[in-house]
Design a protein around this motif. Structure first.
Motif, PDB file in Angstrom:
ATOM      1  N   GLU A 306       1.317   6.453   4.456  1.00  0.00           N
ATOM      2  CA  GLU A 306       0.265   7.382   3.934  1.00  0.00           C
ATOM      3  C   GLU A 306      -0.921   7.519   4.922  1.00  0.00           C
ATOM      4  OE1 GLU A 306       0.814   7.923  -0.972  1.00  0.00           O
ATOM      5  OE2 GLU A 306       0.131   5.829  -0.145  1.00  0.00           O
ATOM      6  N   VAL A 307      -1.118   6.419   5.248  1.00  0.00           N
ATOM      7  CA  VAL A 307      -2.461   6.193   6.102  1.00  0.00           C
ATOM      8  C   VAL A 307      -2.423   6.903   7.392  1.00  0.00           C
ATOM      9  CG1 VAL A 307      -4.129   4.564   7.380  1.00  0.00           C
ATOM     10  CG2 VAL A 307      -3.346   3.925   4.838  1.00  0.00           C
ATOM     11  N   LEU A 308      -1.082   6.507   7.960  1.00  0.00           N
ATOM     12  CA  LEU A 308      -0.751   7.123   9.237  1.00  0.00           C
ATOM     13  C   LEU A 308      -0.782   8.481   9.336  1.00  0.00           C
ATOM     14  CD1 LEU A 308       0.476   7.062  12.058  1.00  0.00           C
ATOM     15  CD2 LEU A 308       2.772   6.929  11.062  1.00  0.00           C
ATOM     16  N   GLN A 309      -0.098   9.174   8.063  1.00  0.00           N
ATOM     17  CA  GLN A 309      -0.136  10.803   7.784  1.00  0.00           C
ATOM     18  C   GLN A 309      -1.519  11.291   7.729  1.00  0.00           C
ATOM     19  OE1 GLN A 309       2.547  12.717   7.775  1.00  0.00           O
ATOM     20  NE2 GLN A 309       4.101  11.144   7.523  1.00  0.00           N
ATOM     21  N   LEU A 310      -2.482  10.653   7.142  1.00  0.00           N
ATOM     22  CA  LEU A 310      -4.059  10.935   7.268  1.00  0.00           C
ATOM     23  C   LEU A 310      -4.629  10.884   8.574  1.00  0.00           C
ATOM     24  CD1 LEU A 310      -4.878   9.854   3.510  1.00  0.00           C
ATOM     25  CD2 LEU A 310      -4.003  12.035   4.284  1.00  0.00           C
ATOM     26  N   LEU A 313      -3.946  13.598  10.789  1.00  0.00           N
ATOM     27  CA  LEU A 313      -4.800  14.700  10.421  1.00  0.00           C
ATOM     28  C   LEU A 313      -5.988  14.882  11.006  1.00  0.00           C
ATOM     29  CD1 LEU A 313      -3.457  15.551   6.700  1.00  0.00           C
ATOM     30  CD2 LEU A 313      -2.651  16.811   8.643  1.00  0.00           C
ATOM     31  N   GLY A 314      -6.622  13.766  11.330  1.00  0.00           N
ATOM     32  CA  GLY A 314      -7.817  13.639  11.924  1.00  0.00           C
ATOM     33  C   GLY A 314      -8.571  13.174  11.094  1.00  0.00           C
ATOM     34  N   LEU A 315      -8.467  12.437   9.727  1.00  0.00           N
ATOM     35  CA  LEU A 315      -9.364  12.027   8.744  1.00  0.00           C
ATOM     36  C   LEU A 315      -9.988  10.643   9.262  1.00  0.00           C
ATOM     37  CD1 LEU A 315      -7.676  14.328   7.164  1.00  0.00           C
ATOM     38  CD2 LEU A 315      -8.160  12.866   5.350  1.00  0.00           C
ATOM     39  N   SER A 316     -11.404  10.470   9.011  1.00  0.00           N
ATOM     40  CA  SER A 316     -12.057   9.433   9.328  1.00  0.00           C
ATOM     41  C   SER A 316     -11.428   8.247   8.260  1.00  0.00           C
ATOM     42  CB  SER A 316     -13.531   9.566   9.275  1.00  0.00           C
ATOM     43  OG  SER A 316     -13.940   9.816   7.770  1.00  0.00           O
ATOM     44  N   ASN A 317     -11.913   7.092   8.468  1.00  0.00           N
ATOM     45  CA  ASN A 317     -11.721   5.923   7.648  1.00  0.00           C
ATOM     46  C   ASN A 317     -12.104   6.330   6.102  1.00  0.00           C
ATOM     47  OD1 ASN A 317     -10.137   4.430   9.500  1.00  0.00           O
ATOM     48  ND2 ASN A 317     -11.637   3.003   9.885  1.00  0.00           N
ATOM     49  N   GLN A 318     -13.415   6.667   6.024  1.00  0.00           N
ATOM     50  CA  GLN A 318     -13.974   7.169   4.863  1.00  0.00           C
ATOM     51  C   GLN A 318     -13.283   8.187   4.219  1.00  0.00           C
ATOM     52  OE1 GLN A 318     -16.795   5.048   3.041  1.00  0.00           O
ATOM     53  NE2 GLN A 318     -15.727   6.204   1.745  1.00  0.00           N
ATOM     54  N   GLU A 319     -12.936   9.131   4.990  1.00  0.00           N
ATOM     55  CA  GLU A 319     -12.145  10.247   4.242  1.00  0.00           C
ATOM     56  C   GLU A 319     -10.645   9.875   3.793  1.00  0.00           C
ATOM     57  OE1 GLU A 319     -14.135  13.895   6.899  1.00  0.00           O
ATOM     58  OE2 GLU A 319     -12.227  12.854   7.678  1.00  0.00           O
ATOM     59  N   ILE A 320     -10.172   8.961   4.449  1.00  0.00           N
ATOM     60  CA  ILE A 320      -8.883   8.308   4.009  1.00  0.00           C
ATOM     61  C   ILE A 320      -9.089   7.432   2.663  1.00  0.00           C
ATOM     62  CG2 ILE A 320      -7.105   7.023   4.632  1.00  0.00           C
ATOM     63  CD1 ILE A 320      -7.339   7.577   7.460  1.00  0.00           C
ATOM     64  N   ALA A 321     -10.270   6.915   2.595  1.00  0.00           N
ATOM     65  CA  ALA A 321     -10.428   5.781   1.432  1.00  0.00           C
ATOM     66  C   ALA A 321     -10.750   7.025   0.279  1.00  0.00           C
ATOM     67  CB  ALA A 321     -11.958   5.055   1.762  1.00  0.00           C
ATOM     68  N   ASP A 322     -11.483   8.044   0.556  1.00  0.00           N
ATOM     69  CA  ASP A 322     -11.656   8.842  -0.678  1.00  0.00           C
ATOM     70  C   ASP A 322     -10.439   9.624  -1.158  1.00  0.00           C
ATOM     71  OD1 ASP A 322     -14.414   8.272  -0.257  1.00  0.00           O
ATOM     72  OD2 ASP A 322     -14.841  10.177   0.930  1.00  0.00           O
ATOM     73  N   ARG A 323      -9.574  10.029  -0.112  1.00  0.00           N
ATOM     74  CA  ARG A 323      -8.623  10.827  -0.515  1.00  0.00           C
ATOM     75  C   ARG A 323      -7.431   9.766  -1.286  1.00  0.00           C
ATOM     76  NH1 ARG A 323      -5.242  15.001   2.461  1.00  0.00           N
ATOM     77  NH2 ARG A 323      -7.506  15.587   2.878  1.00  0.00           N
ATOM     78  N   LEU A 328     -13.019   1.253   1.594  1.00  0.00           N
ATOM     79  CA  LEU A 328     -13.282   1.422   3.058  1.00  0.00           C
ATOM     80  C   LEU A 328     -12.424   0.313   3.890  1.00  0.00           C
ATOM     81  CD1 LEU A 328     -13.964   3.203   5.574  1.00  0.00           C
ATOM     82  CD2 LEU A 328     -16.285   2.151   5.266  1.00  0.00           C
ATOM     83  N   HIS A 329     -12.821  -0.911   3.310  1.00  0.00           N
ATOM     84  CA  HIS A 329     -12.236  -2.115   3.876  1.00  0.00           C
ATOM     85  C   HIS A 329     -10.603  -2.121   3.866  1.00  0.00           C
ATOM     86  CE1 HIS A 329     -11.824  -6.449   4.892  1.00  0.00           C
ATOM     87  NE2 HIS A 329     -10.907  -6.686   3.750  1.00  0.00           N
ATOM     88  N   THR A 330     -10.187  -1.804   2.746  1.00  0.00           N
ATOM     89  CA  THR A 330      -8.605  -1.666   2.634  1.00  0.00           C
ATOM     90  C   THR A 330      -7.986  -0.650   3.702  1.00  0.00           C
ATOM     91  OG1 THR A 330      -8.816  -2.317   0.213  1.00  0.00           O
ATOM     92  CG2 THR A 330      -6.770  -1.134   1.151  1.00  0.00           C
ATOM     93  N   VAL A 331      -8.922   0.479   3.994  1.00  0.00           N
ATOM     94  CA  VAL A 331      -8.308   1.521   4.847  1.00  0.00           C
ATOM     95  C   VAL A 331      -8.438   0.717   6.437  1.00  0.00           C
ATOM     96  CG1 VAL A 331      -8.774   3.855   5.932  1.00  0.00           C
ATOM     97  CG2 VAL A 331      -8.986   3.690   3.588  1.00  0.00           C
ATOM     98  N   LYS A 332      -9.380   0.112   6.525  1.00  0.00           N
ATOM     99  CA  LYS A 332      -9.496  -0.515   8.061  1.00  0.00           C
ATOM    100  C   LYS A 332      -8.572  -1.487   8.133  1.00  0.00           C
ATOM    101  CE  LYS A 332     -14.459   0.001   8.429  1.00  0.00           C
ATOM    102  NZ  LYS A 332     -15.828  -0.602   8.675  1.00  0.00           N
ATOM    103  N   LEU A 333      -8.201  -2.252   6.983  1.00  0.00           N
ATOM    104  CA  LEU A 333      -6.793  -3.264   7.238  1.00  0.00           C
ATOM    105  C   LEU A 333      -5.587  -2.506   7.650  1.00  0.00           C
ATOM    106  CD1 LEU A 333      -7.701  -5.828   4.464  1.00  0.00           C
ATOM    107  CD2 LEU A 333      -7.851  -6.058   6.900  1.00  0.00           C
ATOM    108  N   HIS A 334      -5.393  -1.480   6.758  1.00  0.00           N
ATOM    109  CA  HIS A 334      -4.278  -0.593   6.944  1.00  0.00           C
ATOM    110  C   HIS A 334      -4.064   0.086   8.308  1.00  0.00           C
ATOM    111  CE1 HIS A 334      -2.626  -0.993   2.937  1.00  0.00           C
ATOM    112  NE2 HIS A 334      -3.567  -0.179   2.446  1.00  0.00           N
ATOM    113  N   VAL A 335      -5.241   0.390   8.894  1.00  0.00           N
ATOM    114  CA  VAL A 335      -5.363   1.035  10.330  1.00  0.00           C
ATOM    115  C   VAL A 335      -5.079  -0.220  11.090  1.00  0.00           C
ATOM    116  CG1 VAL A 335      -6.593   2.096  11.935  1.00  0.00           C
ATOM    117  CG2 VAL A 335      -6.816   2.999   9.591  1.00  0.00           C
TER     118      VAL A 335
END
Length: 360
Positions: A306-310, A313-323, A328-335
């Motif tokens: 899911e994170v890869l798909q976002l 799309l060019g979304l920032s880490n914060q935008e991915i977290a919101d979506r 934000l910390h969890t998104v950074k770990l996934h990335v």
């Protein structure tokens, strides 16, 4: 290697002050310095030294055909490191021709050694391109096996033969998905490691450990591979080794992306190696791995997908977290995990690699 580099500088300074310097000695030093520059990833300097050595050998008709070939091999590897694959092929073809036509010394053993070197270099280059069939022809002709009783004492050329066999077995295990080949290569590497430790041959040991880590990675034993590679990196950093790791391609990229907790090597050194990595060519269609998620040594989790798909799309880490309604910390770990699993160092490369694997 640092001390060796200073020695070469001193030698060239001394030779420059003499009117009747030995041309043979000068050519030999140029070849050795070219190899050293290449290992340090100083590619322009490596090319210049190798070319100077070639010119000396050819102009003065020095009876050392192997020196001519080794300088050519440095040029081949420089071209490869710069991504000039066609140029590398042309240089290797020319080098083989030079070796075959250049006057040989009276000692037949030197001519034979040169021929063995040329064959091994050609096989190594074929493996760099994913051309396993050509390498297997050499394997069959040499009649080498993983369980051979190794010659004693093991000469440099014997070592090159068997470590090249190890690379063929690794390629067979990876490209043709043959687990038995990976088991065989570990048995062969165990024999070579014992010899390298007994004779205190640090250069052999480093290469053996690197290959062992790559085999473990191919077997899906990523953690064991990282534990094996970590100490080698720490020992190699003070000497400035770069191409030793960078020339190993995609498998090494995958390990370097996760190596930090497993080594005392500095982050700057790891980044230097990552920047020097050369992407390996795609394997031939008949041997290529399935283009699916399962082709990754460590497949993506559903959330990572899911994170890869976002990310694509060019979304920032914060935008991915919101979506995804996560922190934000969890998104950074996934990335971070995405980059490691895809063996890349930034988001742009991750998207490109994911598309190659049909993950997007």
């Amino acid at each position: 290697m640092r001390a060796l580099g200073h020695l070469y500088d001193d030698v060239f300074q001394q030779l420059a002050q003499r009117e009747n310097s030995s041309s043979l000695y000068l050519a030999l030093m140029q070849v050795r310095q070219a190899s050293l520059f290449h290992e340090w990833n100083q590619l322009a300097e490596a090319e210049a030294s190798a070319q100077h050595a070639r010119e000396l050998v050819q102009r003065l008709k020095l009876p050392i055909s192997t020196m001519l070939f080794i300088s050519s091999w440095v040029q081949v590897r420089v071209a490869w490191a710069l991504g000039n694959i066609d140029q590398a092929k042309q240089l290797l073809t020319q080098a083989a021709f030079d070796l075959a036509t250049f006057p040989h010394p009276s000692a037949p053993e030197l001519a034979h050694a040169g021929k063995r070197s040329a064959e091994i270099f050609s096989v190594r280059f074929a493996l760099l391109q994913g051309q396993l069939e050509q390498a297997e022809h050499w394997e069959a002709r040499r009649r080498l096996r993983f369980d051979d009783r190794l010659p004693s004492p093991l000469s440099r050329y014997d070592y090159l033969d068997y470590v090249t066999l190890a690379r063929i077995l690794l390629a067979r295990g990876r490209l043709q998905r043959k687990p038995v080949a990976l088991t065989e290569v570990l048995m062969l590497l165990d024999q070579l490691r014992t010899i390298s430790v007994r004779r205190n041959l640090a250069g052999w040991f480093r290469e053996i450990q690197i290959l062992t880590a790559l085999v473990m990675l191919a077997q899906g034993q990523t953690r064991q591979a990282l534990f094996t590679l970590g100490p080698v990196l720490a020992q190699a950093e003070p000497e400035g080794y770069v191409r030793l790791f960078a020339d190993e391609g995609e498998g090494m990229a995958h390990l370097l992306a996760q190596i930090t907790p497993f080594t005392s090597a500095s982050p700057d050194y790891i980044q230097l190696l990552q920047a020097a990595l050369v992407p390996m060519p795609q394997a031939p269609a008949a041997l290529s791995l399935p283009t699916s998620r399962q082709s990754l040594p460590d497949p993506l989790s559903p959330r990572e997908q899911e994170v890869l798909q976002l990310v694509a799309l060019g979304l920032s880490n914060q935008e991915i977290a919101d979506r995804l309604v996560i922190s934000l910390h969890t998104v950074k770990l996934h990335v971070k995990h995405l980059l490691a699993k895809l063996a890349v160092i930034n988001r742009t490369q991750a998207v490109a690699r994911a598309r190659e694997l049909h993950l997007l």
